[in-house]
Design a protein around this motif. Structure first.
Motif, PDB file in Angstrom:
ATOM      1  N   THR A   1      48.561  42.513  10.697  1.00 29.44           N
ATOM      2  CA  THR A   1      49.633  43.386  10.202  1.00 29.44           C
ATOM      3  C   THR A   1      49.462  43.656   8.715  1.00 29.44           C
ATOM      4  O   THR A   1      49.630  44.796   8.251  1.00 29.44           O
ATOM      5  CB  THR A   1      51.000  42.744  10.471  1.00 29.44           C
ATOM      6  OG1 THR A   1      51.136  42.466  11.865  1.00 29.44           O
ATOM      7  CG2 THR A   1      52.125  43.676  10.033  1.00 29.44           C
TER       8      THR A   1
ATOM      9  N   MET B   1      53.374  52.272  14.301  1.00 30.38           N
ATOM     10  CA  MET B   1      53.305  51.117  13.404  1.00 30.38           C
ATOM     11  C   MET B   1      54.667  50.825  12.791  1.00 30.38           C
ATOM     12  O   MET B   1      55.063  49.662  12.660  1.00 30.38           O
ATOM     13  CB  MET B   1      52.273  51.372  12.292  1.00 30.38           C
ATOM     14  CG  MET B   1      52.060  50.181  11.363  1.00 30.38           C
ATOM     15  SD  MET B   1      51.417  48.749  12.264  1.00 30.38           S
ATOM     16  CE  MET B   1      51.542  47.466  11.006  1.00 30.38           C
TER      17      MET B   1
ATOM     18  N   ILE C   1      46.735  49.058  16.011  1.00 33.41           N
ATOM     19  CA  ILE C   1      48.185  49.298  16.056  1.00 33.41           C
ATOM     20  C   ILE C   1      48.671  49.275  17.507  1.00 33.41           C
ATOM     21  O   ILE C   1      49.714  48.682  17.819  1.00 33.41           O
ATOM     22  CB  ILE C   1      48.522  50.637  15.393  1.00 33.41           C
ATOM     23  CG1 ILE C   1      48.242  50.563  13.885  1.00 33.41           C
ATOM     24  CG2 ILE C   1      49.981  51.022  15.637  1.00 33.41           C
ATOM     25  CD1 ILE C   1      48.370  51.901  13.175  1.00 33.41           C
TER      26      ILE C   1
END
Length: 437
Positions: free
Chosen positions: A25, A119, A65
């Motif tokens: 992330t 995202m 993602i």
């Protein structure tokens, strides 16, 4: 009144899976920020579409993602309301391939927009308020340290050499980009400071570093955005002290906004001088007038998502020739949305944005995110007036905008149980709990 301890999510044990997820992330957030991409690979700010190596680089990012979202699919389903709203917006952008002046560009960038929007939904649904704030603050802290390094050790890369010579741009293409990123960093640091008393020293120190970089950009918009972050957090924290304090805080806020409005109306020269701008906002008004004239030909549908400012666009090149410089965008998010997706696209986004703002007034205390989502929308409202950051692919501003609106419109976070009162004389009865702000 709900206490911060009742909203704070529990501290979970760090596992290998969570560490890997957090690391990936952080990587995606850093890439979406544009750090290093601009100065090294994309000096013309094409977003990567005109640079083959960057076009290939984004494909595995989109796959990553999708993998992160699939991993958190049950949590993502809980945000079905905002997800459907953004699906309508992104779907309209994709549908514009039917009337786009550059259909291949619109199709390619609409796919990128879908991944970028996903995202934002992933961040909103998979991370609680404290975890989200700390993850963003940590990512930005790493990039801030890198920016200090290049500005001091490699000034040809980190310090502007053009018309803005002497201002710092760090790891980004130009100073305004770094200013915007450091405003987001400051907001994340403030939110982490408020939601995690254990690491207040860390996030307080990080905030000082972020503010230092904002000062070195000399960006007026970034200064105003920083004031919104610090002032807004202070007002919200002050309001928690009771009704009297709330009245005083609201009165001060209204008075301050009224003073700024009065200065703008009755002393515009002084107002522009305070911002370091002239009455044309450094030539932006000329662009806005030209864009409005161009939109009259396609007022309802626009010219297609991300197609208007292409190199082969005759009407965009007409604007560039008329203004005598290579205009990359409208420098206004709303006008760029109008020129791309017409009044229909503007109407869809405006509805989502307005509902989010109104809902934030009611839910800002319950989100338990250190007021991150509410303050981000306030900052975003200001930035969209001078920067094209609405519905932008591969862009962290849009990722955060989606995350903020999804957090506000999504399901309310569960309240943690209030701690049981300690018996008199117990070893923990005198434990001091830091105030929320």
């Amino acid at each position: 009144m709900i206490s911060p301890d009742q909203l704070a999510e529990p501290y979970e044990r760090l596992t290998v899976v969570r560490l890997v997820e957090a690391s990936l992330t952080v990587l995606v957030v850093a890439l979406m920020s544009g750090a290093l991409i601009g100065p090294l690979f994309d000096p013309l700010q094409t977003g990567g579409d005109e640079v083959p190596i960057l076009r290939l680089m984004w494909l595995p990012v989109y796959a990553l993602i999708a993998a992160l979202a699939a991993f958190r699919l049950p949590q993502l389903f809980k945000f079905w309301g905002p997800a459907l709203a953004f699906l309508a917006l992104v779907g309209w952008a994709g549908a514009s391939v039917l009337w786009s002046i550059e259909p291949d560009v619109t199709l390619r960038r609409a796919i990128a927009l879908a991944a970028t929007t996903l995202m934002g939904l992933y961040l909103a649904s998979s991370l609680g308020g404290r975890r989200f704030a700390e993850l963003v603050a940590l990512t930005m802290l790493l990039m801030a340290l890198g920016s200090y390094f290049v500005c001091l050790a490699v000034p040809k890369m980190g310090v502007s050499q053009d018309i803005n010579a002497g201002t710092w741009r760090g790891l980004w293409y130009e100073k305004n980009e770094m200013g915007a990123m450091m405003v987001y960093a400051s907001l994340a640091a403030v939110a982490a400071f408020l939601t995690n008393p254990r690491r207040r020293l860390l996030w307080g120190g990080a905030l000082v570093l972020f503010i230092g970089l904002i000062v070195m950009t000399r960006s007026a918009t970034s200064f105003l955005s920083l004031l919104i972050v610090l002032g807004g957090a202070t007002v919200f924290a002050f309001m928690r002290l009771g009704r009297a304090a709330s009245v005083v805080a609201i009165w001060l806020g209204v008075t301050g906004m009224s003073a700024l409005a009065g200065l703008y109306m009755f002393a515009p020269t002084m107002f522009y001088a305070a911002l370091g701008k002239d009455a044309t906002f450094t030539g932006r008004t000329d662009i806005w007038n030209a864009v409005l004239r161009a939109s009259e030909a396609e007022p309802m549908l626009g010219y297609g998502y991300a197609a208007f400012w292409g190199r082969q666009s005759d009407i965009a090149n007409w604007i560039r020739d008329a203004l005598q410089w290579r205009v990359p965008s409208a420098h206004n998010g709303w006008l760029d949305l109008l020129i791309q997706l017409g009044l229909v696209g503007v109407g869809i986004f405006a509805a989502i944005f307005a509902i989010s703002l109104l809902t934030a007034v009611v839910r800002h205390q319950r989100l338990g995110d250190g007021y991150w989502a509410t303050l981000f929308l306030a900052v975003y409202s200001l930035q969209t007036m001078s920067e094209s950051i609405i519905l932008v692919h591969n862009n962290l501003s849009w990722v955060f905008a989606v995350a903020a609106m999804a957090r506000i419109l999504g399901p309310a976070p569960a309240r943690a149980k209030a701690p049981e009162p300690q018996r008199a004389g117990s070893p923990h009865s005198m434990t001091w709990t830091p105030a929320h702000a």
